[in-house]
Scaffold this motif. Structure first.
Motif, short mmCIF file in Angstrom:
data_model
loop_
_atom_site.label_atom_id
_atom_site.label_comp_id
_atom_site.label_asym_id
_atom_site.label_seq_id
_atom_site.Cartn_x
_atom_site.Cartn_y
_atom_site.Cartn_z
N VAL A 98 0.87 -1.18 0.00
CA VAL A 98 0.00 0.00 0.00
C VAL A 98 0.91 1.23 0.00
N VAL A 99 0.71 2.11 -0.98
CA VAL A 99 1.52 3.31 -1.12
C VAL A 99 0.73 4.49 -0.56
N VAL A 100 1.40 5.28 0.31
CA VAL A 100 0.78 6.45 0.92
C VAL A 100 1.71 7.64 0.78
N LYS A 101 1.17 8.84 0.94
CA LYS A 101 2.01 10.04 0.91
C LYS A 101 2.91 10.04 2.14
N ALA A 102 4.14 10.46 1.93
CA ALA A 102 5.09 10.60 3.04
C ALA A 102 5.05 12.04 3.51
N GLY A 103 4.86 12.22 4.78
CA GLY A 103 4.79 13.57 5.35
C GLY A 103 6.15 14.03 5.85
N PRO A 104 6.22 15.24 6.34
CA PRO A 104 7.49 15.78 6.86
C PRO A 104 8.11 14.90 7.95
N ALA A 105 7.29 14.23 8.74
CA ALA A 105 7.80 13.35 9.79
C ALA A 105 8.50 12.12 9.22
N ASP A 106 8.25 11.80 7.94
CA ASP A 106 8.86 10.64 7.30
C ASP A 106 10.18 10.95 6.61
N ARG A 107 10.56 12.22 6.54
CA ARG A 107 11.75 12.64 5.77
C ARG A 107 13.02 11.92 6.22
N GLU A 108 13.32 11.95 7.50
CA GLU A 108 14.58 11.37 7.99
C GLU A 108 14.62 9.86 7.74
N ARG A 109 13.54 9.19 8.05
CA ARG A 109 13.50 7.73 7.87
C ARG A 109 13.58 7.36 6.38
N SER A 110 12.90 8.12 5.55
CA SER A 110 12.93 7.84 4.11
C SER A 110 14.32 8.08 3.53
N THR A 111 14.96 9.15 3.95
CA THR A 111 16.32 9.44 3.47
C THR A 111 17.29 8.36 3.94
N ALA A 112 17.12 7.88 5.16
CA ALA A 112 17.96 6.79 5.66
C ALA A 112 17.74 5.52 4.85
N THR A 113 16.49 5.28 4.44
CA THR A 113 16.20 4.12 3.61
C THR A 113 16.92 4.22 2.27
N LEU A 114 16.95 5.41 1.68
CA LEU A 114 17.70 5.61 0.43
C LEU A 114 19.18 5.31 0.66
N GLY A 115 19.70 5.77 1.77
CA GLY A 115 21.11 5.50 2.08
C GLY A 115 21.41 4.02 2.16
N THR A 116 20.51 3.27 2.75
CA THR A 116 20.68 1.82 2.82
C THR A 116 20.56 1.18 1.44
N ALA A 117 19.63 1.68 0.65
CA ALA A 117 19.38 1.10 -0.68
C ALA A 117 20.55 1.27 -1.63
N PHE A 118 21.32 2.33 -1.48
CA PHE A 118 22.39 2.63 -2.43
C PHE A 118 23.78 2.26 -1.95
N THR A 119 23.91 1.50 -0.87
CA THR A 119 25.24 1.17 -0.36
C THR A 119 26.08 0.38 -1.35
N SER A 120 25.46 -0.37 -2.25
CA SER A 120 26.21 -1.17 -3.23
C SER A 120 26.07 -0.65 -4.65
#
Length: 69
Positions: free
Chosen positions: A8-30
């Motif tokens: 289920v896809v939902v809008k990410a709010g301002p409170a999700d910014r840090e966690r979402s950015t950290a997820t990108l960091g994890t996704a691009f490690t390789s």
């Protein structure tokens, strides 16, 4: 065999910014290109967050970021 449910896809709010950015960091490690830019682990951990904010940060400012539940 049970199939995986559709995420289920939902809008990410301002409170999700840090966690979402950290997820990108994890996704691009390789990722070859990103690791070419930041070959040393210290470089990657220090600077990739800024890259993620540059490419994705404005989506949070303009109500255009999404995440899964």
């Amino acid at each position: 065999m049970e199939s995986n449910p559709t995420p289920v896809v939902v809008k990410a709010g301002p409170a999700d910014r840090e966690r979402s950015t950290a997820t990108l960091g994890t996704a691009f490690t390789s990722d070859p290109f990103i690791r070419w830019m930041f070959p040393e682990p210290h470089q990657y951990l220090t600077y990739f967050g800024q890259v993620g904010q540059f490419f994705a940060g404005r989506a949070f400012d303009h109500d255009a970021a999404y995440r899964t539940e």
